[in-house]
Design an enzyme around this catalytic site. Structure first.
Site, PDB file in Angstrom:
ATOM      1  N   HIS A  62      26.873 -75.180 -18.939  1.00  5.14           N
ATOM      2  CA  HIS A  62      26.314 -76.484 -18.617  1.00  5.14           C
ATOM      3  C   HIS A  62      25.411 -77.055 -19.727  1.00  5.14           C
ATOM      4  CE1 HIS A  62      27.840 -75.958 -14.562  1.00  5.14           C
ATOM      5  NE2 HIS A  62      27.225 -74.790 -14.478  1.00  5.14           N
ATOM      6  N   HIS A  87      18.877 -73.234  -9.410  1.00  5.13           N
ATOM      7  CA  HIS A  87      20.214 -72.710  -9.663  1.00  5.13           C
ATOM      8  C   HIS A  87      20.754 -73.266 -10.973  1.00  5.13           C
ATOM      9  CE1 HIS A  87      24.542 -71.784  -8.039  1.00  5.13           C
ATOM     10  NE2 HIS A  87      24.342 -71.333  -9.264  1.00  5.13           N
ATOM     11  N   GLU A 141      24.343 -70.315 -17.558  1.00  2.33           N
ATOM     12  CA  GLU A 141      23.943 -71.707 -17.326  1.00  2.33           C
ATOM     13  C   GLU A 141      23.927 -72.499 -18.623  1.00  2.33           C
ATOM     14  OE1 GLU A 141      23.426 -73.241 -14.301  1.00  2.33           O
ATOM     15  OE2 GLU A 141      24.312 -71.360 -13.625  1.00  2.33           O
TER      16      GLU A 141
END
Length: 248
Positions: A142, A85, A138
């Protein structure tokens, strides 16, 4: 008359004193709120962080979740294994940075060498199928907050961690299989700890029958993106004591 005046002066002084105390408390509360907002802003804007959450999800639980639809990527149904994930920078106080560097936007061409593995091991199961948009999310949210200078290194680190942890095998070694049976959550944690050396945190969801299911596994990683560590802080939420490990 003097007694009345004295009584009035005392009463006035008491009310004035109480009013000043209330005003002081209001000022202190406003100052604390301003400090909290400033601290939060500074926390979110600074580039440093304390550790990573490496999060893997069980596709059987994702696709079987109550109220959620599931779409397979363009290359078909993923293999029966945990998928990645994300690899998320976090702070020891439970907060996390996000969207840290707009000067390094997602560039899919940087992932040419990894794309086939990402489609298999780091796919999106959301509907409608979003393909590379998931990786863009992502990276932008992040990856730009990590110490990795480019996308290839960031996503390669996630793939390496998946190989290193090998969650499905860790569970199977202790006879915990994705067969729709129910298992003790603590047994799952012990099985993973036996493999990787540290306890994970397990997140659950619910299927249409309201069964609690193994959904995601959080493992903590040093800021170098390689070394597994004991989690400084755990996410919120709890599973039932026994959860289903659904087929996929």
């Amino acid at each position: 008359m003097q007694e009345i005046c004295n009584s009035w002066e005392i009463d006035f002084f008491r009310k004035w004193k109480l009013s000043m105390i209330i005003k002081l408390l209001v000022v202190l509360c406003l100052a604390e709120e301003a400090f909290s907002k400033t601290k939060k802003h500074d926390h979110q804007s600074r580039s440093g962080f304390d550790f990573f959450y490496f999060v893997q999800q069980w596709p059987g639980a994702y696709c079987d979740a109550k109220g959620r639809s599931c779409c397979f990527p363009g290359n078909g149904k993923p293999s029966t294994d945990f998928s990645i994930h994300g690899l998320w920078p976090n702070y020891n106080d439970g907060g996390y940075p996000s969207n840290c560097d707009s000067s390094k936007p997602f560039d899919e061409s940087q992932l040419d060498e990894l794309e086939s593995r990402l489609e298999t091991e780091w796919p999106s199961l959301a509907c409608p199928s979003i393909g590379p948009k998931f990786w863009a999310h992502e990276w932008n949210k992040h990856g730009t907050c990590s110490f990795f200078s480019n996308q290839q290194d960031y996503f390669q680190a996630g793939l390496d961690l998946k190989d290193k942890t090998n969650l499905l095998q860790a569970l199977k070694d202790e006879e915990i299989e994705p067969n729709d049976e129910f298992y003790n959550v603590e047994d799952m944690k012990e099985a993973i700890k036996k493999k990787i050396g540290f306890y994970p945190w397990i997140e659950c969801n619910h299927d249409s029958d309201d069964n609690s299911q193994l959904y995601q596994v959080y493992i903590c990683v040093d800021t170098n993106g390689k070394d597994l560590i004991k989690c400084p802080v755990l996410p919120r939420g709890n599973c039932a004591s026994r959860v289903q490990f659904p087929k996929f």
